[in-house]
Write a protein that holds these residues in place. Sequence first.
Motif, PDB file in Angstrom:
ATOM      1  N   SER A 106      64.732  20.119  68.641  1.00 51.78           N
ATOM      2  CA  SER A 106      64.020  20.607  69.339  1.00 51.78           C
ATOM      3  C   SER A 106      62.495  20.582  68.961  1.00 51.78           C
ATOM      4  N   TYR A 107      61.550  20.653  69.918  1.00 49.03           N
ATOM      5  CA  TYR A 107      60.105  20.720  69.580  1.00 49.03           C
ATOM      6  C   TYR A 107      59.566  21.539  70.540  1.00 49.03           C
ATOM      7  N   ALA A 108      59.587  23.028  70.194  1.00 56.14           N
ATOM      8  CA  ALA A 108      59.282  24.087  71.124  1.00 56.14           C
ATOM      9  C   ALA A 108      59.238  25.250  70.090  1.00 56.14           C
ATOM     10  N   PRO A 109      58.720  26.353  70.627  1.00 49.66           N
ATOM     11  CA  PRO A 109      58.484  27.582  69.973  1.00 49.66           C
ATOM     12  C   PRO A 109      59.778  28.367  70.365  1.00 49.66           C
ATOM     13  N   SER A 110      60.064  29.361  69.507  1.00 52.67           N
ATOM     14  CA  SER A 110      61.358  29.949  69.494  1.00 52.67           C
ATOM     15  C   SER A 110      61.215  31.299  70.423  1.00 52.67           C
ATOM     16  N   ILE A 111      61.958  31.405  71.270  1.00 55.09           N
ATOM     17  CA  ILE A 111      61.878  32.442  72.525  1.00 55.09           C
ATOM     18  C   ILE A 111      61.828  33.955  71.652  1.00 55.09           C
ATOM     19  N   ALA A 169      73.402  10.227  85.410  1.00 51.37           N
ATOM     20  CA  ALA A 169      72.351   9.614  84.619  1.00 51.37           C
ATOM     21  C   ALA A 169      72.464   8.732  83.536  1.00 51.37           C
ATOM     22  N   TYR A 170      73.466   9.446  82.864  1.00 44.59           N
ATOM     23  CA  TYR A 170      73.709   8.968  81.467  1.00 44.59           C
ATOM     24  C   TYR A 170      74.907   8.068  81.189  1.00 44.59           C
ATOM     25  N   ILE A 171      75.956   8.130  82.268  1.00 43.72           N
ATOM     26  CA  ILE A 171      76.997   7.395  82.091  1.00 43.72           C
ATOM     27  C   ILE A 171      76.935   6.327  82.968  1.00 43.72           C
ATOM     28  N   GLN A 172      76.583   6.373  84.193  1.00 41.19           N
ATOM     29  CA  GLN A 172      76.707   5.275  85.274  1.00 41.19           C
ATOM     30  C   GLN A 172      75.456   4.401  84.918  1.00 41.19           C
ATOM     31  N   ARG A 173      74.286   4.926  84.564  1.00 41.89           N
ATOM     32  CA  ARG A 173      73.153   4.310  84.715  1.00 41.89           C
ATOM     33  C   ARG A 173      72.563   3.644  83.350  1.00 41.89           C
ATOM     34  N   GLY A 174      73.309   4.236  82.231  1.00 37.03           N
ATOM     35  CA  GLY A 174      73.056   3.908  80.922  1.00 37.03           C
ATOM     36  C   GLY A 174      71.727   4.448  80.246  1.00 37.03           C
ATOM     37  N   ALA A 175      71.266   5.550  80.627  1.00 37.54           N
ATOM     38  CA  ALA A 175      70.096   6.053  79.921  1.00 37.54           C
ATOM     39  C   ALA A 175      70.380   6.221  78.569  1.00 37.54           C
ATOM     40  N   GLY A 176      69.424   6.034  77.657  1.00 37.15           N
ATOM     41  CA  GLY A 176      69.454   6.025  76.209  1.00 37.15           C
ATOM     42  C   GLY A 176      69.300   7.306  75.371  1.00 37.15           C
ATOM     43  N   ALA A 177      68.756   8.138  76.254  1.00 36.22           N
ATOM     44  CA  ALA A 177      68.512   9.566  75.530  1.00 36.22           C
ATOM     45  C   ALA A 177      68.354  10.507  76.693  1.00 36.22           C
ATOM     46  N   LEU A 178      68.271  11.758  76.198  1.00 40.12           N
ATOM     47  CA  LEU A 178      67.864  12.842  77.105  1.00 40.12           C
ATOM     48  C   LEU A 178      66.776  13.791  76.476  1.00 40.12           C
ATOM     49  N   HIS A 179      65.912  14.275  77.627  1.00 44.60           N
ATOM     50  CA  HIS A 179      65.048  15.419  77.302  1.00 44.60           C
ATOM     51  C   HIS A 179      65.479  16.502  78.105  1.00 44.60           C
ATOM     52  N   VAL A 180      65.652  17.734  77.546  1.00 45.10           N
ATOM     53  CA  VAL A 180      65.975  18.819  78.430  1.00 45.10           C
ATOM     54  C   VAL A 180      64.746  19.623  78.575  1.00 45.10           C
ATOM     55  N   GLY A 181      64.472  19.931  79.796  1.00 39.71           N
ATOM     56  CA  GLY A 181      63.189  20.556  80.188  1.00 39.71           C
ATOM     57  C   GLY A 181      63.389  21.933  80.096  1.00 39.71           C
ATOM     58  N   THR A 182      62.339  22.698  80.453  1.00 41.74           N
ATOM     59  CA  THR A 182      61.988  24.174  80.307  1.00 41.74           C
ATOM     60  C   THR A 182      62.960  24.976  81.516  1.00 41.74           C
ATOM     61  N   ALA A 183      63.352  24.402  82.467  1.00 42.49           N
ATOM     62  CA  ALA A 183      63.731  25.296  83.361  1.00 42.49           C
ATOM     63  C   ALA A 183      64.913  26.311  82.877  1.00 42.49           C
ATOM     64  N   PRO A 184      64.831  27.546  83.570  1.00 40.16           N
ATOM     65  CA  PRO A 184      65.633  28.570  83.126  1.00 40.16           C
ATOM     66  C   PRO A 184      67.140  28.214  83.032  1.00 40.16           C
ATOM     67  N   ALA A 195      69.651  14.005  72.173  1.00 38.68           N
ATOM     68  CA  ALA A 195      68.920  14.894  72.979  1.00 38.68           C
ATOM     69  C   ALA A 195      67.881  15.571  72.337  1.00 38.68           C
ATOM     70  N   ILE A 196      66.706  15.841  73.043  1.00 37.10           N
ATOM     71  CA  ILE A 196      65.793  16.653  72.439  1.00 37.10           C
ATOM     72  C   ILE A 196      65.628  17.777  73.354  1.00 37.10           C
ATOM     73  N   TYR A 197      65.422  19.005  72.859  1.00 33.82           N
ATOM     74  CA  TYR A 197      65.471  20.316  73.583  1.00 33.82           C
ATOM     75  C   TYR A 197      64.199  20.821  73.432  1.00 33.82           C
ATOM     76  N   ASN A 198      63.687  21.734  74.714  1.00 29.22           N
ATOM     77  CA  ASN A 198      62.522  22.528  74.647  1.00 29.22           C
ATOM     78  C   ASN A 198      62.428  23.855  74.135  1.00 29.22           C
ATOM     79  N   TRP A 199      63.749  24.241  73.592  1.00 31.07           N
ATOM     80  CA  TRP A 199      63.982  25.588  73.063  1.00 31.07           C
ATOM     81  C   TRP A 199      64.707  25.263  71.854  1.00 31.07           C
TER      82      TRP A 199
END
Length: 103
Positions: free
Chosen positions: A65-70, A15-30, A50-54
């Motif tokens: 991150s833009y999310a609550p603290s677990i 996703a990020y090296i071959q396709r050259g995506a400019g940023a990463l959003h990491v979801g909430t999957a365990p 990168a922005i993270y959900n935790w």
Amino acid sequence: MSSSDLEIETAFYNAYIQRGAGALHVGTAPSMLSHRGLIVALAARHRVPAIYNWREAVVAGGLLSYAPSITDAYRQAGIYAGRILKGEKPGRVAGPAADEVSN
């Protein structure tokens, strides 16, 4: 390295090296939370913002991150459970409002 680590590294590379995506959003999957160290390290190594959900990902070295603290969510759940066990009606236990922003 586990197979899931290899899968994450392969997906990151595709996703990020071959396709050259400019940023990463990491979801909430365990799996994202349990592999946060690897994901944070890959983003840093390849200089991908990168922005993270935790919040715990930022504690591990992530950028933002833009999310609550677990840990705070579990603490609040314990407080509400205690109030209910002491006899307060569940419908009268108000949920918390967002009242804290941390870096």
